[in-house]
Design an enzyme around this catalytic site. Sequence first.
Site, PDB file in Angstrom:
ATOM      1  N   GLU A 194      -5.590  -8.795  34.210  1.00 35.59           N
ATOM      2  CA  GLU A 194      -5.117  -7.603  35.226  1.00 35.59           C
ATOM      3  C   GLU A 194      -5.269  -7.948  37.087  1.00 35.59           C
ATOM      4  O   GLU A 194      -4.375  -6.345  36.864  1.00 35.59           O
ATOM      5  CB  GLU A 194      -6.624  -7.173  34.735  1.00 35.59           C
ATOM      6  CG  GLU A 194      -6.495  -5.285  35.267  1.00 35.59           C
ATOM      7  CD  GLU A 194      -5.816  -5.031  34.076  1.00 35.59           C
ATOM      8  OE1 GLU A 194      -5.166  -4.241  34.612  1.00 35.59           O
ATOM      9  OE2 GLU A 194      -6.532  -4.941  33.236  1.00 35.59           O
ATOM     10  N   GLU A 248       1.929  -3.278  39.576  1.00 36.94           N
ATOM     11  CA  GLU A 248       2.658  -1.905  39.872  1.00 36.94           C
ATOM     12  C   GLU A 248       2.542  -1.082  41.467  1.00 36.94           C
ATOM     13  O   GLU A 248       3.261  -0.823  41.856  1.00 36.94           O
ATOM     14  CB  GLU A 248       0.938  -1.536  39.137  1.00 36.94           C
ATOM     15  CG  GLU A 248       1.092  -1.401  38.102  1.00 36.94           C
ATOM     16  CD  GLU A 248      -0.462  -0.796  37.449  1.00 36.94           C
ATOM     17  OE1 GLU A 248      -0.658  -0.359  37.720  1.00 36.94           O
ATOM     18  OE2 GLU A 248      -0.239  -0.782  35.857  1.00 36.94           O
TER      19      GLU A 248
END
Length: 158
Positions: A62, A69
């Site tokens: 994550e 991102e």
Amino acid sequence: MKLLRSFGYAFQGLWRCINYERNMRIHIVAALYVLVFSLFFDLTATQYGVLFVLIGLVMALELINTALEAAGNAITTKRDPNIKILKDTAAGAVLIFAIAALAVAAVFFWDGQGFCRMYAFFVGQPLYLLLLGLGTALSLFFIAVSPVQLAEKIRKKK
């Protein structure tokens, strides 16, 4: 001194992810519930080791997803099909590993006696059942509202 600074940066990255990424908060809550409920099952030390590794890897993925991102967003704010592939595949990697971790947990917790012990404990201890309900409500709140968002809302009201 550089080593301490590098740990500081790592904790800043982790803290940022917890505060701004709902999925990381979901992983944290899920991990806490798995670890608490595991106490009602007869898991071996090896199984606990596997659980810790899986939890760590899901959270690490994550963090990597969040970093990718952010890198994509830094490259361009326009819609770019390659950036979309970057973001989607990174998120897909987290999803696949989370599903695999869930499958391992299902195998470890496939024990009716463990669920019976858990049920008996909470039914026999109404205060703990109340605490479980309160903890669930707080967990859902933690997932929905990050600590930073909550602090900002409180500051705005003053």
